[in-house]
Design a protein around this motif. Structure first.
Motif, mmCIF file in Angstrom:
data_model
loop_
_atom_site.group_PDB
_atom_site.id
_atom_site.type_symbol
_atom_site.label_atom_id
_atom_site.label_comp_id
_atom_site.label_asym_id
_atom_site.label_seq_id
_atom_site.Cartn_x
_atom_site.Cartn_y
_atom_site.Cartn_z
ATOM 1 N N ILE A 67 7.382 6.144 -14.793
ATOM 2 C CA ILE A 67 6.669 6.249 -16.071
ATOM 3 C C ILE A 67 5.269 6.817 -15.854
ATOM 4 O O ILE A 67 4.820 7.688 -16.607
ATOM 5 C CB ILE A 67 6.605 4.875 -16.760
ATOM 6 C CG1 ILE A 67 8.005 4.444 -17.202
ATOM 7 C CG2 ILE A 67 5.661 4.915 -17.958
ATOM 8 C CD1 ILE A 67 8.084 3.002 -17.649
ATOM 9 N N HIS A 68 4.574 6.364 -14.812
ATOM 10 C CA HIS A 68 3.236 6.865 -14.497
ATOM 11 C C HIS A 68 3.267 8.374 -14.260
ATOM 12 O O HIS A 68 2.437 9.110 -14.802
ATOM 13 C CB HIS A 68 2.687 6.147 -13.260
ATOM 14 C CG HIS A 68 1.534 6.852 -12.625
ATOM 15 N ND1 HIS A 68 0.250 6.786 -13.142
ATOM 16 C CD2 HIS A 68 1.465 7.663 -11.529
ATOM 17 C CE1 HIS A 68 -0.549 7.525 -12.380
ATOM 18 N NE2 HIS A 68 0.165 8.058 -11.404
ATOM 19 N N VAL B 205 0.799 -1.230 0.000
ATOM 20 C CA VAL B 205 0.000 0.000 0.000
ATOM 21 C C VAL B 205 0.833 1.284 0.000
ATOM 22 O O VAL B 205 0.419 2.276 -0.591
ATOM 23 C CB VAL B 205 -0.960 0.004 1.222
ATOM 24 C CG1 VAL B 205 -1.758 1.286 1.310
ATOM 25 C CG2 VAL B 205 -1.879 -1.195 1.173
ATOM 26 N N HIS B 206 1.995 1.282 0.620
ATOM 27 C CA HIS B 206 2.723 2.536 0.826
ATOM 28 C C HIS B 206 4.030 2.649 0.046
ATOM 29 O O HIS B 206 4.706 3.664 0.138
ATOM 30 C CB HIS B 206 3.003 2.732 2.318
ATOM 31 C CG HIS B 206 1.764 2.770 3.147
ATOM 32 N ND1 HIS B 206 0.813 3.765 3.040
ATOM 33 C CD2 HIS B 206 1.294 1.914 4.085
ATOM 34 C CE1 HIS B 206 -0.173 3.528 3.887
ATOM 35 N NE2 HIS B 206 0.086 2.408 4.529
ATOM 36 N N THR B 207 4.414 1.644 -0.710
ATOM 37 C CA THR B 207 5.646 1.706 -1.492
ATOM 38 C C THR B 207 5.294 2.003 -2.948
ATOM 39 O O THR B 207 4.304 1.513 -3.457
ATOM 40 C CB THR B 207 6.395 0.365 -1.395
ATOM 41 O OG1 THR B 207 6.616 0.068 -0.016
ATOM 42 C CG2 THR B 207 7.738 0.428 -2.081
ATOM 43 N N ASN B 208 6.115 2.811 -3.597
ATOM 44 C CA ASN B 208 5.912 3.193 -5.002
ATOM 45 C C ASN B 208 4.559 3.866 -5.202
ATOM 46 O O ASN B 208 3.824 3.556 -6.126
ATOM 47 C CB ASN B 208 6.046 1.976 -5.935
ATOM 48 C CG ASN B 208 7.383 1.319 -5.808
ATOM 49 O OD1 ASN B 208 8.390 1.987 -5.713
ATOM 50 N ND2 ASN B 208 7.390 0.003 -5.792
ATOM 51 N N CYS C 274 1.241 10.740 -16.791
ATOM 52 C CA CYS C 274 -0.034 11.241 -16.260
ATOM 53 C C CYS C 274 0.041 12.632 -15.638
ATOM 54 O O CYS C 274 -0.974 13.328 -15.577
ATOM 55 C CB CYS C 274 -0.573 10.265 -15.212
ATOM 56 S SG CYS C 274 -0.945 8.648 -15.888
ATOM 57 N N HIS C 275 1.205 13.037 -15.146
ATOM 58 C CA HIS C 275 1.262 14.277 -14.370
ATOM 59 C C HIS C 275 2.307 15.280 -14.862
ATOM 60 O O HIS C 275 2.439 16.351 -14.276
ATOM 61 C CB HIS C 275 1.540 13.953 -12.894
ATOM 62 C CG HIS C 275 0.585 12.958 -12.316
ATOM 63 N ND1 HIS C 275 -0.771 13.197 -12.205
ATOM 64 C CD2 HIS C 275 0.788 11.715 -11.820
ATOM 65 C CE1 HIS C 275 -1.355 12.133 -11.664
ATOM 66 N NE2 HIS C 275 -0.437 11.222 -11.424
ATOM 67 N N ASP C 276 3.041 14.964 -15.910
ATOM 68 C CA ASP C 276 4.083 15.853 -16.412
ATOM 69 C C ASP C 276 3.583 16.570 -17.661
ATOM 70 O O ASP C 276 3.383 15.956 -18.707
ATOM 71 C CB ASP C 276 5.340 15.031 -16.728
ATOM 72 C CG ASP C 276 6.513 15.893 -17.151
ATOM 73 O OD1 ASP C 276 6.362 17.124 -17.257
ATOM 74 O OD2 ASP C 276 7.591 15.323 -17.392
ATOM 75 N N SER C 277 3.376 17.879 -17.558
ATOM 76 C CA SER C 277 2.820 18.633 -18.682
ATOM 77 C C SER C 277 3.798 18.685 -19.857
ATOM 78 O O SER C 277 3.382 18.672 -21.015
ATOM 79 C CB SER C 277 2.434 20.043 -18.243
ATOM 80 O OG SER C 277 3.543 20.704 -17.679
ATOM 81 N N TRP C 278 5.099 18.734 -19.601
ATOM 82 C CA TRP C 278 6.078 18.743 -20.692
ATOM 83 C C TRP C 278 6.003 17.434 -21.479
ATOM 84 O O TRP C 278 6.047 17.429 -22.700
ATOM 85 C CB TRP C 278 7.471 18.958 -20.132
ATOM 86 C CG TRP C 278 8.543 18.905 -21.180
ATOM 87 C CD1 TRP C 278 9.493 17.951 -21.321
ATOM 88 C CD2 TRP C 278 8.768 19.844 -22.235
ATOM 89 N NE1 TRP C 278 10.295 18.224 -22.401
ATOM 90 C CE2 TRP C 278 9.874 19.392 -22.982
ATOM 91 C CE3 TRP C 278 8.144 21.022 -22.632
ATOM 92 C CZ2 TRP C 278 10.367 20.067 -24.091
ATOM 93 C CZ3 TRP C 278 8.647 21.691 -23.740
ATOM 94 C CH2 TRP C 278 9.728 21.223 -24.448
ATOM 95 N N PHE C 279 5.880 16.319 -20.784
ATOM 96 C CA PHE C 279 5.743 15.030 -21.450
ATOM 97 C C PHE C 279 4.468 14.991 -22.283
ATOM 98 O O PHE C 279 4.467 14.485 -23.403
ATOM 99 C CB PHE C 279 5.733 13.891 -20.425
ATOM 100 C CG PHE C 279 5.651 12.528 -21.046
ATOM 101 C CD1 PHE C 279 6.793 11.859 -21.443
ATOM 102 C CD2 PHE C 279 4.428 11.903 -21.248
ATOM 103 C CE1 PHE C 279 6.728 10.601 -22.024
ATOM 104 C CE2 PHE C 279 4.343 10.658 -21.827
ATOM 105 C CZ PHE C 279 5.505 10.003 -22.220
ATOM 106 N N CYS D 281 -1.722 11.414 -7.272
ATOM 107 C CA CYS D 281 -3.026 10.744 -7.308
ATOM 108 C C CYS D 281 -3.119 9.549 -6.349
ATOM 109 O O CYS D 281 -4.113 8.831 -6.354
ATOM 110 C CB CYS D 281 -3.352 10.281 -8.729
ATOM 111 S SG CYS D 281 -2.299 8.956 -9.343
ATOM 112 N N VAL D 282 -2.085 9.339 -5.553
ATOM 113 C CA VAL D 282 -1.973 8.258 -4.560
ATOM 114 C C VAL D 282 -2.179 6.852 -5.124
ATOM 115 O O VAL D 282 -2.523 5.935 -4.409
ATOM 116 C CB VAL D 282 -2.857 8.482 -3.304
ATOM 117 C CG1 VAL D 282 -2.416 9.695 -2.537
ATOM 118 C CG2 VAL D 282 -4.318 8.542 -3.626
#
Length: 71
Positions: free
Chosen positions: A47-48, A27-30, A52-57, A35-36
């Motif tokens: 990669i996630h 539950v708490h690793t990686n 999902c969260h990098d606007s430049w990518f 977005c938890v």
């Protein structure tokens, strides 16, 4: 042992040390800080976060310039 790392973990019953270690790993690793979501490996977490969260990518992927290999 009781897990107090996340508000929803407060409702778990007391755990033995082996069960706590299993819970912590599952539950708490990686875990994505945005977005938890929990992912199985650090590389998949990286990669996630990029996809999902990098606007430049997102801009580069929209142009077809960048894709990440997850293998």
């Amino acid at each position: 042992i009781r897990c107090t790392l996340h508000p929803t973990c407060r409702f778990l019953p007391p755990l033995t040390i082996p069960l706590y270690e299993k819970h912590y790993t599952r539950v708490h690793t990686n875990r994505c800080a945005v977005c938890v979501r929990t992912l199985p490996t650090p590389r998949l977490l990286e990669i996630h976060v990029q996809e999902c969260h990098d606007s430049w990518f997102a801009v580069r992927a929209g142009r077809g310039e960048s894709m990440v290999c997850s293998v």
